[in-house]
Design an enzyme around this catalytic site. Structure first.
Site, PDB file in Angstrom:
ATOM      1  N   ASP A  92      61.938   2.806  -2.729  1.00  0.00           N
ATOM      2  CA  ASP A  92      62.292   2.601  -4.133  1.00  0.00           C
ATOM      3  C   ASP A  92      63.796   2.735  -4.327  1.00  0.00           C
ATOM      4  O   ASP A  92      64.431   1.927  -4.995  1.00  0.00           O
ATOM      5  CB  ASP A  92      61.541   3.597  -5.030  1.00  0.00           C
ATOM      6  CG  ASP A  92      61.651   5.031  -4.531  1.00  0.00           C
ATOM      7  OD1 ASP A  92      62.064   5.241  -3.364  1.00  0.00           O
ATOM      8  OD2 ASP A  92      61.314   5.954  -5.289  1.00  0.00           O
ATOM      9  N   ASP A 100      69.683   6.830  -1.870  1.00  0.00           N
ATOM     10  CA  ASP A 100      70.748   7.587  -2.523  1.00  0.00           C
ATOM     11  C   ASP A 100      71.747   8.043  -1.448  1.00  0.00           C
ATOM     12  O   ASP A 100      72.641   7.297  -1.073  1.00  0.00           O
ATOM     13  CB  ASP A 100      70.078   8.748  -3.276  1.00  0.00           C
ATOM     14  CG  ASP A 100      71.036   9.562  -4.119  1.00  0.00           C
ATOM     15  OD1 ASP A 100      72.192   9.170  -4.266  1.00  0.00           O
ATOM     16  OD2 ASP A 100      70.612  10.610  -4.634  1.00  0.00           O
ATOM     17  N   LEU A 149      66.234   7.980   4.658  1.00  0.00           N
ATOM     18  CA  LEU A 149      66.185   6.804   5.519  1.00  0.00           C
ATOM     19  C   LEU A 149      66.537   7.144   6.965  1.00  0.00           C
ATOM     20  O   LEU A 149      65.873   6.681   7.894  1.00  0.00           O
ATOM     21  CB  LEU A 149      67.166   5.759   4.971  1.00  0.00           C
ATOM     22  CG  LEU A 149      67.028   4.352   5.523  1.00  0.00           C
ATOM     23  CD1 LEU A 149      65.649   3.787   5.215  1.00  0.00           C
ATOM     24  CD2 LEU A 149      68.103   3.453   4.943  1.00  0.00           C
ATOM     25  N   PHE A 159      71.179   9.389 -12.224  1.00  0.00           N
ATOM     26  CA  PHE A 159      69.737   9.580 -12.069  1.00  0.00           C
ATOM     27  C   PHE A 159      68.982   8.502 -12.851  1.00  0.00           C
ATOM     28  O   PHE A 159      69.260   8.267 -14.030  1.00  0.00           O
ATOM     29  CB  PHE A 159      69.332  10.967 -12.568  1.00  0.00           C
ATOM     30  CG  PHE A 159      67.911  11.300 -12.237  1.00  0.00           C
ATOM     31  CD1 PHE A 159      67.553  11.706 -10.968  1.00  0.00           C
ATOM     32  CD2 PHE A 159      66.925  11.179 -13.208  1.00  0.00           C
ATOM     33  CE1 PHE A 159      66.234  11.988 -10.654  1.00  0.00           C
ATOM     34  CE2 PHE A 159      65.594  11.467 -12.903  1.00  0.00           C
ATOM     35  CZ  PHE A 159      65.261  11.873 -11.628  1.00  0.00           C
ATOM     36  N   ARG A 192      57.019   7.111 -14.182  1.00  0.00           N
ATOM     37  CA  ARG A 192      56.730   6.138 -13.115  1.00  0.00           C
ATOM     38  C   ARG A 192      56.145   4.837 -13.656  1.00  0.00           C
ATOM     39  O   ARG A 192      56.293   3.778 -13.056  1.00  0.00           O
ATOM     40  CB  ARG A 192      55.749   6.727 -12.101  1.00  0.00           C
ATOM     41  CG  ARG A 192      56.285   7.911 -11.321  1.00  0.00           C
ATOM     42  CD  ARG A 192      55.377   8.206 -10.129  1.00  0.00           C
ATOM     43  NE  ARG A 192      55.587   9.535  -9.586  1.00  0.00           N
ATOM     44  CZ  ARG A 192      56.525   9.837  -8.682  1.00  0.00           C
ATOM     45  NH1 ARG A 192      57.317   8.904  -8.233  1.00  0.00           N
ATOM     46  NH2 ARG A 192      56.653  11.071  -8.244  1.00  0.00           N
TER      47      ARG A 192
HETATM   48  P1  5GP Z   1      68.206  10.152  -0.253  1.00  0.00           P
HETATM   49  O1  5GP Z   1      67.505  10.800   0.889  1.00  0.00           O
HETATM   50  O2  5GP Z   1      68.617   8.715   0.036  1.00  0.00           O
HETATM   51  O3  5GP Z   1      69.347  10.964  -0.785  1.00  0.00           O
HETATM   52  O4  5GP Z   1      67.229  10.140  -1.482  1.00  0.00           O
HETATM   53  C1  5GP Z   1      66.084   9.441  -1.472  1.00  0.00           C
HETATM   54  C2  5GP Z   1      65.060  10.038  -2.394  1.00  0.00           C
HETATM   55  O5  5GP Z   1      65.618  10.839  -3.446  1.00  0.00           O
HETATM   56  C3  5GP Z   1      64.332   8.923  -3.078  1.00  0.00           C
HETATM   57  O6  5GP Z   1      63.251   8.472  -2.289  1.00  0.00           O
HETATM   58  C4  5GP Z   1      63.918   9.566  -4.371  1.00  0.00           C
HETATM   59  O7  5GP Z   1      62.727  10.257  -4.188  1.00  0.00           O
HETATM   60  C5  5GP Z   1      65.008  10.564  -4.684  1.00  0.00           C
HETATM   61  N1  5GP Z   1      66.022  10.032  -5.610  1.00  0.00           N
HETATM   62  C6  5GP Z   1      67.302   9.730  -5.345  1.00  0.00           C
HETATM   63  N2  5GP Z   1      67.934   9.259  -6.440  1.00  0.00           N
HETATM   64  C7  5GP Z   1      67.014   9.253  -7.431  1.00  0.00           C
HETATM   65  C8  5GP Z   1      67.054   8.852  -8.814  1.00  0.00           C
HETATM   66  O8  5GP Z   1      68.067   8.410  -9.379  1.00  0.00           O
HETATM   67  N3  5GP Z   1      65.886   8.970  -9.509  1.00  0.00           N
HETATM   68  C9  5GP Z   1      64.746   9.442  -8.949  1.00  0.00           C
HETATM   69  N4  5GP Z   1      63.668   9.520  -9.729  1.00  0.00           N
HETATM   70  N5  5GP Z   1      64.671   9.830  -7.652  1.00  0.00           N
HETATM   71  C10 5GP Z   1      65.790   9.712  -6.900  1.00  0.00           C
END
Ligand code: 5GP
Length: 175
Positions: A100, A103, A108, A152, A165
């Site tokens: 989805d 960030d 990943l 966010f 969601r």
């Molecule tokens: P990363 O590991 O890339 O920092 O973050 C990935 C996970 O953080 C996403 O799969 C999601 O669950 C959560 N996340 C990151 N940014 C957002 C955001 O803006 N909104 C929401 N709801 N979840 C986020």
């Protein structure tokens, strides 16, 4: 505007824009003619994106939903990431990760580590949303719906405290 637990969110991407973007990604993926791919959809956030994306792919594919969970390992090395829900044998298979949002890229890169240990043939990544200013990963992201500021966001599968969601559009938290 939407209010959840006293936080205000404002619409930034509409359902129509999302649909157009997913059609583009689906065409890009389909045109690669990846041999016998498995779409690995990362729960919970990707469930709506995944269901819209796979219906626009015009070749035979497998779809699998996984969760990445962390637990404290028996070794003193601390937290170990584990992939939950994988039914298929994915050795020597072509994987398309469906996320989805990417960030920082930590999730990943953990997923890549796990998949490489499972000796997959290839890995490509599709994400609906990407925050380039937060990303510090090294993995190139092959298919991106929208690059967005590091704010966010909720909607279209993404939650704030499990709420939001089901929203058809994407909203960002208002300052
Ligand atoms: P990363 O590991 O890339 O920092 O973050 C990935 C996970 O953080 C996403 O799969 C999601 O669950 C959560 N996340 C990151 N940014 C957002 C955001 O803006 N909104 C929401 N709801 N979840 C986020």
């Amino acid at each position: 505007m939407i209010k959840i637990n006293n936080k205000i969110f404002e619409k930034i991407i509409s359902d129509v824009e999302i649909e157009n973007s997913i059609s583009r990604i689906a065409n890009e993926i389909s045109s690669l003619k990846v041999e016998n791919p498995i779409f690995l959809c990362v729960l919970n956030g990707s469930f709506i994106f995944a269901s819209d994306l796979v219906r626009k792919i015009n070749q035979n594919i497998e779809v699998s939903f996984v969760k990445i969970s962390s637990y404290i390992g028996t070794k003193s090395t601390g937290a170990v990431k584990e992939l939950i829900g994988l039914k298929n044998d994915i050795k020597k298979r072509n994987i398309i990760i469906v996320e989805d949002i990417v960030d920082t890229g930590t999730t990943l890169s953990e997923l890549f580590k796990i998949l490489k240990k499972l000796e997959v043939k290839s890995i490509r990544t599709a994400t609906l949303l990407y925050k380039p200013d937060s990303y510090h990963g090294k993995i190139p992201i092959d298919f991106i719906g929208f690059s967005i500021p590091s704010r966010f966001v909720i909607g279209y599968g993404l939650d704030y405290d499990e709420i939001g969601r089901n929203l058809p559009h994407i909203y960002k938290l208002k300052h």
